[in-house]
Design a protein around this motif. Structure first.
Motif, short mmCIF file in Angstrom:
data_model
loop_
_atom_site.label_atom_id
_atom_site.label_comp_id
_atom_site.label_asym_id
_atom_site.label_seq_id
_atom_site.Cartn_x
_atom_site.Cartn_y
_atom_site.Cartn_z
N GLU A 241 26.09 -107.20 -8.27
CA GLU A 241 26.71 -105.98 -7.60
C GLU A 241 27.21 -105.03 -8.29
N ASP A 242 27.80 -105.56 -9.34
CA ASP A 242 28.47 -104.14 -10.29
C ASP A 242 27.42 -103.24 -10.93
N MET A 243 26.01 -103.89 -10.71
CA MET A 243 25.03 -103.01 -11.59
C MET A 243 24.09 -102.43 -10.50
N ALA A 244 24.15 -103.11 -9.01
CA ALA A 244 23.39 -102.44 -8.33
C ALA A 244 23.18 -100.99 -8.24
N ASP A 245 24.39 -100.07 -8.10
CA ASP A 245 24.37 -98.86 -7.77
C ASP A 245 24.25 -98.03 -9.19
N GLN A 246 23.99 -98.56 -10.15
CA GLN A 246 23.74 -97.79 -11.45
C GLN A 246 22.17 -97.48 -11.64
N ARG A 247 21.81 -96.27 -12.14
CA ARG A 247 20.40 -95.63 -12.08
C ARG A 247 19.78 -96.42 -13.58
N ALA A 248 20.55 -96.54 -14.51
CA ALA A 248 19.85 -96.83 -15.71
C ALA A 248 20.18 -98.30 -16.34
N GLN A 249 19.42 -99.02 -16.87
CA GLN A 249 19.74 -100.11 -17.39
C GLN A 249 20.77 -100.16 -18.80
N PRO A 250 21.53 -101.08 -18.80
CA PRO A 250 22.59 -101.02 -19.87
C PRO A 250 21.75 -101.22 -21.30
N TYR A 251 22.39 -100.50 -22.22
CA TYR A 251 21.87 -100.85 -23.60
C TYR A 251 22.81 -102.27 -24.17
N ILE A 252 22.00 -103.25 -24.17
CA ILE A 252 22.70 -104.47 -24.91
C ILE A 252 21.61 -105.29 -25.58
N GLY A 253 22.37 -105.99 -26.58
CA GLY A 253 21.34 -106.67 -27.47
C GLY A 253 21.14 -108.04 -27.13
N PRO A 254 20.18 -108.73 -27.62
CA PRO A 254 20.06 -110.37 -27.19
C PRO A 254 21.20 -111.13 -27.54
N ARG A 255 21.58 -111.96 -26.88
CA ARG A 255 22.68 -112.78 -27.06
C ARG A 255 22.55 -113.72 -28.35
N PRO A 256 23.21 -113.65 -29.14
CA PRO A 256 23.06 -114.43 -30.51
C PRO A 256 23.38 -115.84 -30.08
N ARG A 257 23.19 -116.83 -31.12
CA ARG A 257 23.58 -118.15 -30.93
C ARG A 257 25.07 -117.94 -31.66
N ILE A 258 25.92 -119.02 -30.70
CA ILE A 258 27.34 -118.76 -31.31
C ILE A 258 27.84 -120.21 -31.34
N VAL A 259 28.30 -120.72 -32.57
CA VAL A 259 29.08 -122.11 -32.53
C VAL A 259 30.37 -121.93 -31.93
N THR A 260 30.91 -122.79 -30.74
CA THR A 260 31.92 -122.81 -30.50
C THR A 260 32.97 -123.30 -31.01
N ARG A 261 34.26 -123.12 -30.54
CA ARG A 261 35.20 -123.72 -31.25
C ARG A 261 35.28 -125.32 -31.37
N ARG A 262 34.56 -125.81 -30.35
CA ARG A 262 34.28 -127.37 -30.21
C ARG A 262 33.34 -127.70 -31.32
N GLY A 263 32.40 -126.82 -31.64
CA GLY A 263 31.15 -126.83 -32.53
C GLY A 263 31.96 -126.88 -34.11
N TRP A 264 32.81 -126.24 -34.50
CA TRP A 264 33.57 -126.27 -35.53
C TRP A 264 34.74 -127.19 -35.57
N ARG A 265 34.94 -127.77 -34.42
CA ARG A 265 35.88 -128.91 -34.41
C ARG A 265 37.58 -128.33 -34.64
N ALA A 266 37.44 -127.14 -33.86
CA ALA A 266 39.08 -126.65 -33.81
C ALA A 266 39.93 -127.74 -33.04
N ASP A 267 41.27 -127.88 -33.74
CA ASP A 267 42.28 -128.81 -33.37
C ASP A 267 43.12 -128.06 -32.10
#
Length: 458
Positions: free
Chosen positions: A248-274
């Protein structure tokens, strides 16, 4: 310029966070600081500990006061892997030299003396931020990763008065041991020894606690609750995901956004944050207009397989030793190009960090694990900065190769309230007079900007 609204994307995650956080509240001390408590029965045993040892005059003469060399003689201690020095007043700088040598666990082998970066004040919350005004925050050196150790020796030498002798003469005096007019050392010097503990295997992580569920729920539109990794997406998949969640936010926009591919991200649970260490609530700014690149100044001796341990150590040093609300950086990158979620609150959201004094509002901080004053960063790490910024800045419509304005919260380069024109991808030294992120990494930021813009399709 196209700018994506992110508010609709907050709704589900915010509800999930509220529900998860309501399951249990952290214990609080009378001062309002979080108190550690034992893991609930049946929950995962998250390792880690901090030893805090007071420093004293090495010659034993306390009558010399704060101008005396302080330290700790060779001492047997419990296991640790990261070391730093803290003091009482966060606004006081340590003018002098801090050196440490350590003994590898289970051996009689001592390392050579290593310098610890003393100028760390610029890595912090803004001066008027609630995080900074608690009265609990300490001054500190940068932390140094030394590997698995059970012996330590430290010496803190005061610098000579630069006003009397000049910077070069003062430095030479410290290094040569000459006597002269010494600058006083900060009050309350303590040696902090951090043990990150061993990495538990994924199968033994156990069920989510309320705090870890809250930390994970803010990313639940990107990965399942409790995920250790947010998977990478192609640029097309990234665009489709945005269209699906924010159509809905993008429907009225005439141009596609410039955005890069989402990279792989290790989460806080992934690095064992306490998660019981940090403050319960999350803090946000309005948007993300710029990214500040840092180095952690922890040294380059770690292996990439140890990156999670290094991050857990920095996290514990920031929270338990420096007394911040959470780890200061929004993201961290290791030498192999792996990307890690930093401060809790959601990787797509404008989480308020504590990384660039004066410019934490409407920005994000990316720290590369290592020290890059003289060592060249690996190409994989520079490319990771480009991939991460292409995606995250793209969510907020920012051009990585462009310029933007940020209002200074006060620092040693810009007065409070001044609108400063900065590169959208800046180095820490662009907002504060500091050597961070090291000359070798700073020299690579032009490459990161060009690559990031290319990932966005510009």
């Amino acid at each position: 310029m196209f700018k994506i609204s992110v508010m609709r994307g907050y709704l589900f995650s915010s509800i999930a966070v509220t529900c998860a956080a309501a399951l249990a509240l952290p214990l609080a001390s009378p001062s309002g600081a979080l108190a550690e408590r034992p893991t609930a029965a049946g929950g995962p045993a998250i390792p880690g500990s901090t030893q805090s040892l007071p420093l004293a005059p090495l010659d034993g003469d306390r009558t010399l006061g704060p101008s005396a060399e302080q330290g700790l003689p060779q001492s047997d201690v419990r296991r640790f892997s990261l070391v730093g020095v803290v003091w009482d007043d966060p606004d006081t700088e340590l003018h002098g030299r801090v050196q440490v040598r350590t003994r590898a666990t289970g051996t009689s082998r001592w390392s050579d003396w290593q310098d610890i970066e003393t100028h760390n004040r610029e890595h912090s919350a803004d001066l008027d931020a609630a995080e900074r005004t608690t009265g609990r925050v300490r001054g500190s050196t940068a932390p140094l990763w030394v590997g698995d150790s059970d012996g330590v020796e430290v010496r803190v030498q005061p610098g000579l008065d630069e006003g009397a002798e000049g910077a070069e003469e003062a430095e030479a005096g410290v290094r040569s041991g000459r006597t002269g007019v010494s600058e006083p050392l900060p009050d309350g010097l303590r040696l902090e020894l951090v043990d990150p503990g061993d990495d538990p295997p994924p199968a033994s992580l156990g069920p989510l606690t309320a705090a870890s569920a809250a930390s994970s729920a803010v990313n639940s539109d990107l990965a399942p609750l409790g995920a250790t990794v947010i998977p990478a997406l192609s640029r097309r998949q990234t665009m489709e995901a945005l269209l699906a969640t924010r159509g809905e936010d993008m429907a009225d926009q005439r141009a596609q956004p410039y955005i890069g591919p989402r990279p792989r991200i290790v989460t806080r649970r992934g690095w064992r944050a306490d998660e019981k260490l940090r403050e319960r609530d999350f803090a946000y700014t309005k948007t993300v207009k710029a990214a500040f690149v840092h180095h952690t100044a922890t040294g380059n001796t770690y292996r990439c397989s140890q990156a999670s341990s290094v991050i857990r150590s920095i996290y514990r040093y920031h929270v338990k030793s420096m007394r911040w609300r959470d780890i200061g950086y929004n993201f961290l990158v290791d030498k192999c190009g792996n990307i890690y979620e930093g401060r809790a609150g959601g990787v797509t959201k404008p989480v308020m960090g504590a990384h660039t004094l004066g410019f934490n509002t409407n920005s994000m901080g990316i720290a590369v694990l290592g020290t890059f004053g003289y060592s060249r960063p690996r190409g994989a790490a520079v490319n990771a900065i480009a991939r991460l910024t292409a995606w995250k800045l793209g969510i907020y419509g920012a051009n990585p190769a462009g310029k933007t304005y940020l209002k200074s919260g006060g620092g040693n380069l810009y007065r409070k309230g001044k609108n400063v024109r900065l590169n959208v991808i800046s180095g820490h030294r662009d907002g504060f007079a500091t050597t961070c992120p090291g000359g070798r990494l700073y020299a690579k930021l032009g490459t990161a900007r060009t690559s990031s813009a290319r990932y966005q399709g510009r």
